[in-house]
Design a protein around this motif. Structure first.
Motif, mmCIF file in Angstrom:
data_model
loop_
_atom_site.group_PDB
_atom_site.id
_atom_site.type_symbol
_atom_site.label_atom_id
_atom_site.label_comp_id
_atom_site.label_asym_id
_atom_site.label_seq_id
_atom_site.Cartn_x
_atom_site.Cartn_y
_atom_site.Cartn_z
ATOM 1 N N SER A 8 0.811 -1.224 0.000
ATOM 2 C CA SER A 8 0.000 0.000 0.000
ATOM 3 C C SER A 8 0.842 1.271 0.000
ATOM 4 O O SER A 8 0.386 2.305 0.461
ATOM 5 N N LEU A 9 2.074 1.191 -0.497
ATOM 6 C CA LEU A 9 2.898 2.392 -0.565
ATOM 7 C C LEU A 9 2.279 3.404 -1.524
ATOM 8 O O LEU A 9 1.777 3.051 -2.585
ATOM 9 N N SER A 10 2.349 4.671 -1.154
ATOM 10 C CA SER A 10 1.864 5.744 -2.021
ATOM 11 C C SER A 10 3.019 6.704 -2.249
ATOM 12 O O SER A 10 3.569 7.262 -1.303
ATOM 13 N N MET A 38 -1.639 2.481 -20.239
ATOM 14 C CA MET A 38 -1.584 1.811 -18.944
ATOM 15 C C MET A 38 -2.248 2.660 -17.866
ATOM 16 O O MET A 38 -3.050 2.177 -17.060
ATOM 17 N N LEU A 39 -1.939 3.961 -17.846
ATOM 18 C CA LEU A 39 -2.526 4.852 -16.848
ATOM 19 C C LEU A 39 -4.043 4.962 -17.012
ATOM 20 O O LEU A 39 -4.773 5.130 -16.033
ATOM 21 N N GLU A 40 -4.508 4.840 -18.246
ATOM 22 C CA GLU A 40 -5.946 4.977 -18.501
ATOM 23 C C GLU A 40 -6.764 3.816 -17.949
ATOM 24 O O GLU A 40 -7.980 3.960 -17.762
ATOM 25 N N VAL A 41 -6.135 2.660 -17.703
ATOM 26 C CA VAL A 41 -6.897 1.531 -17.158
ATOM 27 C C VAL A 41 -6.911 1.536 -15.634
ATOM 28 O O VAL A 41 -7.571 0.697 -15.014
ATOM 29 N N LEU A 42 -6.199 2.481 -15.014
ATOM 30 C CA LEU A 42 -6.238 2.587 -13.560
ATOM 31 C C LEU A 42 -7.556 3.212 -13.127
ATOM 32 O O LEU A 42 -8.139 4.014 -13.861
ATOM 33 N N PRO A 43 -8.042 2.883 -11.930
ATOM 34 C CA PRO A 43 -9.236 3.561 -11.424
ATOM 35 C C PRO A 43 -9.013 5.066 -11.379
ATOM 36 O O PRO A 43 -7.923 5.526 -11.023
ATOM 37 N N GLN A 44 -10.012 5.826 -11.768
ATOM 38 C CA GLN A 44 -9.881 7.270 -11.805
ATOM 39 C C GLN A 44 -10.081 7.864 -10.408
ATOM 40 O O GLN A 44 -10.400 7.169 -9.462
ATOM 41 N N GLU A 45 -9.865 9.178 -10.304
ATOM 42 C CA GLU A 45 -9.969 9.868 -9.018
ATOM 43 C C GLU A 45 -11.292 9.539 -8.324
ATOM 44 O O GLU A 45 -12.343 9.530 -8.942
ATOM 45 N N GLY A 46 -11.173 9.276 -7.031
ATOM 46 C CA GLY A 46 -12.372 8.980 -6.248
ATOM 47 C C GLY A 46 -12.634 7.498 -6.105
ATOM 48 O O GLY A 46 -13.384 7.074 -5.241
ATOM 49 N N ALA A 47 -11.999 6.669 -6.962
ATOM 50 C CA ALA A 47 -12.207 5.224 -6.861
ATOM 51 C C ALA A 47 -11.345 4.664 -5.740
ATOM 52 O O ALA A 47 -10.345 5.242 -5.352
ATOM 53 N N SER A 48 -11.746 3.522 -5.233
ATOM 54 C CA SER A 48 -10.990 2.889 -4.159
ATOM 55 C C SER A 48 -9.837 2.097 -4.751
ATOM 56 O O SER A 48 -10.023 1.241 -5.599
ATOM 57 N N LEU A 49 -8.622 2.414 -4.311
ATOM 58 C CA LEU A 49 -7.462 1.703 -4.824
ATOM 59 C C LEU A 49 -6.355 1.743 -3.786
ATOM 60 O O LEU A 49 -5.837 2.794 -3.466
ATOM 61 N N THR A 50 -6.006 0.590 -3.240
ATOM 62 C CA THR A 50 -4.893 0.497 -2.315
ATOM 63 C C THR A 50 -3.708 -0.023 -3.108
ATOM 64 O O THR A 50 -3.572 -1.206 -3.313
ATOM 65 N N SER A 51 -2.857 0.892 -3.578
ATOM 66 C CA SER A 51 -1.866 0.466 -4.544
ATOM 67 C C SER A 51 -0.724 1.445 -4.661
ATOM 68 O O SER A 51 -0.857 2.627 -4.404
ATOM 69 N N ALA A 52 0.433 0.924 -5.060
ATOM 70 C CA ALA A 52 1.551 1.784 -5.410
ATOM 71 C C ALA A 52 1.236 2.582 -6.664
ATOM 72 O O ALA A 52 1.920 3.548 -6.985
ATOM 73 N N LEU A 53 0.211 2.186 -7.409
ATOM 74 C CA LEU A 53 -0.215 2.908 -8.607
ATOM 75 C C LEU A 53 -1.492 3.690 -8.308
ATOM 76 O O LEU A 53 -2.364 3.831 -9.156
ATOM 77 N N SER A 54 -1.637 4.176 -7.096
ATOM 78 C CA SER A 54 -2.876 4.825 -6.689
ATOM 79 C C SER A 54 -3.007 6.207 -7.293
ATOM 80 O O SER A 54 -2.130 6.677 -8.007
#
Length: 372
Positions: free
Chosen positions: A275-277, A307-323
């Protein structure tokens, strides 16, 4: 002579050895399997053995020798029932107590004063992030790789992440075909998990959650993801961030040069890796690394944008180094600008066919999200 079980850090590697500890009058003998699997015995003089300033939860840690220090971790109940009574009225004693001051005298007092001044000044002047960067510079690459291997075992086992063996083999083959140069050998593990996540481990391990892999529709997205995480490893971002989470111990390590002790603490806190940010600067560095790496290897660097476009957008729940810290939209805009400025190297048709073939095999292994 009493015998008790303990975990032994020999001062060369961050991993602990399971050990049998023999408590004699003047000597503590430690028998453990060494790196080659053979039984080895080390001996500590009781008069030079100390209680460490910090102990893992539920354990009592003894410290021995000069830098790099050696450590013994006893279950606290074992220490209180066996070890402590064995040396009642004798060392081991805690650093800073009378015996240590008698041995070190003025040097001990000076170190304590400098420690207090250094702690306050470092926090004020540099902040935790800059301090972590300084501490990381104390860790040689070989020890970072050994630390990474220990962290990998700890996080995959501790977080109970089931490995997708088939796609792990294929993704590693894909990355070897991409052939981005890196200071550490990169090893990728694909795990089965419903979170959209990926993270880098110091020393060369990358963990990719299959839910993120399932979102990808082009092989360039996978190349971008792996290059991005390789960038974090190259710039030692994950090691810096993890060090920052144990900042107080990192400060002590910086002042005393106790790298072995710091690495043992990092292994104990391996779960933070999932869960590093990262800061905006660190994400920008990793994104830039990915754009340039793909272009040099003849892969469309637009893959970073995709690649960035498939990440959850702002406001979505994401516990990730790619948050979404920093915001995904800002990273996408910056990536587009970088893509326009790079020159793509020309590669052979055979290279392209190999990457496409491996990607097809990876997608053939795809599992529906509804299976969770």
């Amino acid at each position: 002579m009493s015998v008790v079980q303990a975990a032994y850090f020999d001062g060369t590697l961050p991993q602990a050895h399971p050990a049998e500890v023999y408590l004699d009058t003047d000597v503590i003998r430690i028998t453990y399997p060494n790196a080659e699997g053979f039984s080895q015995t080390d001996a500590w003089l009781v008069q030079k053995t100390r209680l460490a300033d910090w102990s893992p939860t539920g354990k009592t840690r003894l410290q021995y020798g000069s830098f790099p220090h050696q450590y013994l971790d006893f279950e606290t109940v074992d220490y209180q029932s066996v070890v402590q009574p064995r040396y009642a009225g004798q060392p081991p004693t805690r650093v800073g107590k009378r015996l240590w001051i008698q041995e070190k005298g003025f040097q001990a007092i000076l170190v304590i004063v400098l420690l207090l001044i250094g702690l306050g000044w470092s926090v004020y002047r540099y902040g935790l992030s800059a301090l972590a960067s300084q501490v990381v510079e104390l860790i040689p690459p070989a020890q970072e790789q050994a630390l990474g291997n220990a962290l990998y075992k700890q996080v995959v086992t501790g977080e109970r992440l089931p490995i997708d063996s088939a796609r792990t083999r294929l993704v590693n083959a894909y990355w070897q075909a991409v052939a981005v140069p890196a200071r550490f050998p990169i090893t990728i593990t694909v795990v089965k998990h419903k979170e959209v996540n990926a993270f880098a481990i110091p020393g060369g391990h990358i963990v990719v959650y299959d839910s993120l892999l399932n979102r990808m529709t082009r092989h360039e997205q996978l190349a971008a993801l792996l290059a991005h995480e390789t960038g974090h490893i190259e710039y030692r971002h994950s090691l810096q961030q993890l060090t920052q989470t144990v900042a107080s111990y990192a400060m002590l390590s910086l002042l005393f040069g106790d790298v072995t002790g710091l690495m043992a603490v990092l292994v104990d806190n391996a779960h933070y890796l999932t869960s590093l940010s990262y800061s905006r600067d660190k994400e920008d560095q990793a994104d830039a690394f990915a754009v340039e790496a793909l272009a040099r290897q003849g892969i469309n660097p637009q893959g970073v944008v995709w690649m960035l476009e498939v990440l959850p957008q702002e406001g979505a729940s994401l516990t990730s180094a790619l948050s979404t810290h920093p915001e995904t939209a800002g990273r996408i805009a910056a990536a587009r600008e970088r893509v326009q400025k790079v020159t793509i190297e020309v590669t052979g048709a055979e290279d392209t066919r190999q990457l496409n073939s491996l990607w097809q095999r990876i997608t053939d292994q795809r599992r529906a999200l509804s299976s969770y």
